[in-house]
Design an enzyme around this catalytic site. Structure first.
Site, PDB file in Angstrom:
ATOM      1  N   CYS A  82     -29.392  35.111 -88.793  1.00 10.90           N
ATOM      2  CA  CYS A  82     -30.360  36.202 -88.624  1.00 10.90           C
ATOM      3  C   CYS A  82     -29.764  37.433 -87.947  1.00 10.90           C
ATOM      4  CB  CYS A  82     -31.600  35.719 -87.873  1.00 10.90           C
ATOM      5  SG  CYS A  82     -31.279  35.104 -86.227  1.00 10.90           S
TER       6      CYS A  82
ATOM      7  N   HIS B  49     -34.003  34.795 -82.043  1.00  6.38           N
ATOM      8  CA  HIS B  49     -34.204  35.389 -83.359  1.00  6.38           C
ATOM      9  C   HIS B  49     -34.063  36.912 -83.296  1.00  6.38           C
ATOM     10  CE1 HIS B  49     -35.527  35.775 -87.401  1.00  6.38           C
ATOM     11  NE2 HIS B  49     -36.708  36.305 -87.113  1.00  6.38           N
TER      12      HIS B  49
END
Length: 323
Positions: free
Chosen positions: A90, A166
């Site tokens: 990510c 994230h």
């Protein structure tokens, strides 16, 4: 996804991200850490030494908390995506989300080819193409930190679930502010904006997200993709400016060069495993019978330094009370 497990964790650091972008053969871009969301900080990010500087997008890092976090904030979220993609790929995905959506950025041959190849893909297939790209994965994995305590791949898995952090991106595209999250089925339109006011529009969005976790989580990081500051300063040098401003710009260019050299050294150290070197020094000292003496010397030095620091602190406090 076929190669999802082959993506390593990389550090959320402006030096790492700047060099990663450079290794994608993208020129004229650097990454800076944003320490505050106040209006003055955001304004300074756009204006560098009397010159306007493009801010292409922001990358926000936070601890992923499953259904209770960003992915649950929008109805189009898709939580079926493999955890290893969330955990590892990510970071590069967030960077690409900005690079590939800013037409003014010179992507270089590799990313331009990837952009053309995936132009008609849906969001899921674009993510699949990214995680299966040998070029993207190899550049990403070149920033893998050396872990001297993992002897083989089987030891890297643990029954204990680690914290997952994230990355998501915010970027202005065609007059609208978008949130680009790899956990969602597609981009989220956050409303109209201009190149001049989008940072003000994104501020309450990020603040609201941080407030959502404030009671349990304080680890956040915000990075900005901006035009290379040395390039901005050099463009300013070509204008009609005073001698004082010219000297200041030259000084700032020198500081940027020093910073980039520091990035290069830090990135090199991140990848190097010093444990064998340290182990062998200790082993050789032990074989020579010098280890115990070195340990005692180190203890004495530490005691001496602690005493010196305590005395300095005492003297400083005494000097302050007199004033």
């Amino acid at each position: 996804m076929a190669y999802a497990g082959d993506w390593c964790l990389i550090e959320s650091d402006p030096g790492v991200f700047t060099e990663l972008i450079k290794r994608f053969n993208v020129r004229g871009i650097q990454v800076e850490e944003v320490w505050s969301l106040d209006a003055q900080t955001l304004e300074e990010l756009k204006h560098v030494f009397q010159a306007w500087q493009p801010v292409y997008g922001l990358i926000f890092l936070f601890k992923w908390q499953g259904n209770n976090d960003s992915s649950g904030a929008h109805p189009d979220a898709d939580l079926s995506i493999d955890d290893s993609v969330v955990n590892n790929a990510c970071a590069t995905q967030a960077i690409l989300s900005i690079l590939l959506n800013c037409p003014s950025i010179d992507l270089g041959p590799d990313l331009q080819e990837f952009k053309e190849f995936t132009r008609e893909f849906n969001p899921y297939d674009k993510g699949l193409a990214m995680t299966n790209s040998e070029i993207l994965r190899s550049v990403h994995n070149s920033f893998s930190r050396s872990d001297p305590f993992i002897m083989d791949s089987s030891e890297s898995s643990s029954s204990e679930k680690e914290d997952i952090f994230h990355f998501i991106s915010y970027v202005p595209i065609h007059g609208a502010l978008y949130e680009l999250d790899g956990l969602s089925n597609g981009p989220v339109n956050l409303g109209p904006c201009t190149d001049d006011d989008w940072l003000e529009k994104v501020r309450p969005v990020i603040q609201e997200r941080m407030a959502r976790y404030a009671s349990a989580e304080i680890r956040f990081n915000l990075l900005a993709l901006i035009k290379n500051r040395e390039d901005v300063y050099k463009m300013r040098l070509e204008t009609d400016i005073s001698f004082e401003e010219r000297e200041e710009l030259l000084h700032k260019i020198e500081l940027e060069n020093i910073k980039f050299k520091r990035y290069e050294r830090e990135n090199s150290l991140r990848k190097h495993n010093f444990i064998p070197f340290i182990y062998n020094i200790i082993r050789i000292l032990a074989e020579r019978g010098e280890l115990d003496a070195r340990i005692e010397h180190a203890k004495k030095e530490m005691t001496k330094r602690k005493k010196e620091r305590a005395e300095k602190k005492k003297n400083a406090e005494a000097s302050g009370s007199k004033n």
